[in-house]
Enzyme design. Structure first.
Site, PDB file in Angstrom:
ATOM      1  N   CYS A 115       0.831  -1.208   0.000  1.00  0.00           N
ATOM      2  CA  CYS A 115       0.000   0.000   0.000  1.00  0.00           C
ATOM      3  C   CYS A 115       0.861   1.252   0.000  1.00  0.00           C
ATOM      4  O   CYS A 115       1.362   1.677   1.055  1.00  0.00           O
ATOM      5  CB  CYS A 115      -0.936  -0.018   1.208  1.00  0.00           C
ATOM      6  SG  CYS A 115      -1.976   1.451   1.292  1.00  0.00           S
ATOM      7  N   CYS A 143      -0.408   4.143   2.112  1.00  0.00           N
ATOM      8  CA  CYS A 143      -0.249   3.958   3.565  1.00  0.00           C
ATOM      9  C   CYS A 143       1.214   4.196   3.968  1.00  0.00           C
ATOM     10  O   CYS A 143       1.480   4.791   5.000  1.00  0.00           O
ATOM     11  CB  CYS A 143      -0.630   2.539   3.987  1.00  0.00           C
ATOM     12  SG  CYS A 143      -2.093   1.889   3.192  1.00  0.00           S
ATOM     13  N   ASP A 144       2.152   3.710   3.164  1.00  0.00           N
ATOM     14  CA  ASP A 144       3.537   3.625   3.630  1.00  0.00           C
ATOM     15  C   ASP A 144       4.542   4.470   2.842  1.00  0.00           C
ATOM     16  O   ASP A 144       5.707   4.563   3.244  1.00  0.00           O
ATOM     17  CB  ASP A 144       4.000   2.148   3.589  1.00  0.00           C
ATOM     18  CG  ASP A 144       3.154   1.271   4.498  1.00  0.00           C
ATOM     19  OD1 ASP A 144       2.682   1.783   5.529  1.00  0.00           O
ATOM     20  OD2 ASP A 144       2.944   0.090   4.173  1.00  0.00           O
TER      21      ASP A 144
END
Ligand code: FAD
Ligand code: NAP
Length: 314
Positions: free
Chosen positions: A136, A139-140
């Site tokens: 992701c 997300c990261d």
């Protein structure tokens, strides 16, 4: 003590399919309960710009899903933050057990559990998951400011993730096993114009390597798919974007599936092999897998559930 709740229609999943089913089932006065699962809002909460949702030239995925949730709620759906851990479809009312301890019983069920990211299956990938290996980018990606990153895959997700990661990374290497991307042309054009992205054709990851203490990625060994030659690519982040598989755990033993686990529905319908159980969205769609098609199937499932329930009461 376990709590028990009965509803005419239980909707499992809170992606575009689930929330759309929630809107339609509510407007049919079925007072649905919608259980959100571990990822409220579904896959679109893991992306940034969505440019193909009709009515919005550009909308952030998480914002769109917040709006869909509010819409379903406004229409009357009861939205519950729980995860269904098992489903008994052997008799009616159907029974779904929630992780919270609540047991949901329902006359009809709409499955909208979507799909989950696929992984390469390498032991070294598993070892560094959460320590440099991710599925992701939204997300990261932020953790890799000024660092070199590798993205694996050749579909829309891989290309979008590579583009997004250039906001943080000094360089993004896109590793693909062929020399042709299956992403949409508009995305390919953007990728090819981006000087921070270097495609690496005909390569697959052989191993992720890194430090032990602290655990962290230092690079990947990639193998040429034709010659077998191994090349080391130093990087701090590895984003796996090789597709998604249907989240069918609840029904794999009870419903007919095909094409790698997608729930089979009757032609032009969301009816499954069990009367009263309807399947929608990426759980059943091996072909299109889009937000708008999932929403369309959520609508179909609610309309079909309404008709089926009416027939049972005749
Ligand atoms: P999902 O969105 O997968 O949602 C599944 C839901 O089911 C989740 O809420 C989950 O919590 C819930 N669930 C699962 N198991 C359980 C359980 N046991 N109990 C309760 N709930 C459960 N499509 C586009 O059209 N345009 C785009 O720009 C686009 N960008 C994308 C970018 C990325 C990074 C990804 C991964 C996908 C993208 N897609 C895009 C595809 C799109 O997101 C999917 O087609 C769509 O989200 C599928 O909707 P769905 O409702 O079927 O399921
Ligand atoms: P996808 O379209 O299935 O593409 C997966 C990619 O990963 C393919 O290029 C595939 O290679 C590669 N791959 C698969 N297994 C591999 C392995 N073991 N090793 C190396 N490479 C591997 O998946 P996706 O990109 O996640 O997209 C899923 C769905 O969501 C699609 O329908 C897509 O259109 C949709 N989506 C849409 C948008 C958008 O509209 N903007 C954005 C993201 C996703 P091959 O090409 O060689 O098979």
């Amino acid at each position: 003590m376990s709590n028990s709740r009965h509803t005419k229609v239980l909707i499992i999943g809170s992606g575009p399919a689930g929330y759309t089913a929630g809107v339609y089932a509510s407007r049919a006065m079925l007072e649905p309960i919608l259980v959100q699962g571990i990822e409220p809002g579904g896959q679109l909460t893991t992306t940034t710009e969505v440019e193909n949702w009709p009515g919005d030239s550009e909308v952030q995925g998480p914002d769109l899903m917040i709006r869909m949730e509010a819409h379903a709620k406004d229409m009357g759906a009861e939205i519950i933050g729980d995860i269904i851990t098992s489903l008994d479809l052997s008799e009616r009312p159907f029974q779904a057990k929630g992780d919270s301890g609540t047991v949901y019983t329902s006359d009809a069920i709409i499955l909208a559990t979507g799909a989950r990211a696929q992984w390469l299956g390498l032991p070294s990938e598993e070892k560094f998951k959460g320590f440099g290996v991710s599925a992701c980018a939204t997300c990261d990606g932020f953790f890799y400011r000024g660092q070199e990153i590798v993205v694996v895959g050749g579909g829309n997700t891989a290309v979008e993730e590579a583009l997004f990661l250039t906001n943080f990374a000094s360089k993004v290497t896109l590793i693909h096993r062929r020399d042709e991307l299956r992403a949409e042309q508009i995305l390919i054009n953007r990728l090819m114009k981006n000087e921070k992205i270097q495609p690496m054709w005909f390569h697959e990851i052989d191993e992720v390597y890194g430090s032990e203490a602290p655990l962290g990625v230092e690079g990947v060994k990639v193998k040429h798919t034709k010659t077998g030659e191994i090349t080391n690519i130093p990087c701090k982040g590895v984003f796996i974007a090789i597709g998604h598989s249907p989240a069918n755990e609840l029904v794999i033993d009870t419903l007919e599936t095909h094409m790698g686990g997608y729930v089979v529905t009757k032609p032009d319908s969301t009816e499954t092999s069990i009367p009263g159980v309807f399947a929608s969205g990426d759980l059943t769609d091996h072909k299109y897998r889009q937000a708008v098609t999932s929403a369309g199937m959520g609508c179909m499932a609610a309309l079909e559930a309404e008709r089926w329930l009416a027939e049972q009461n005749q």
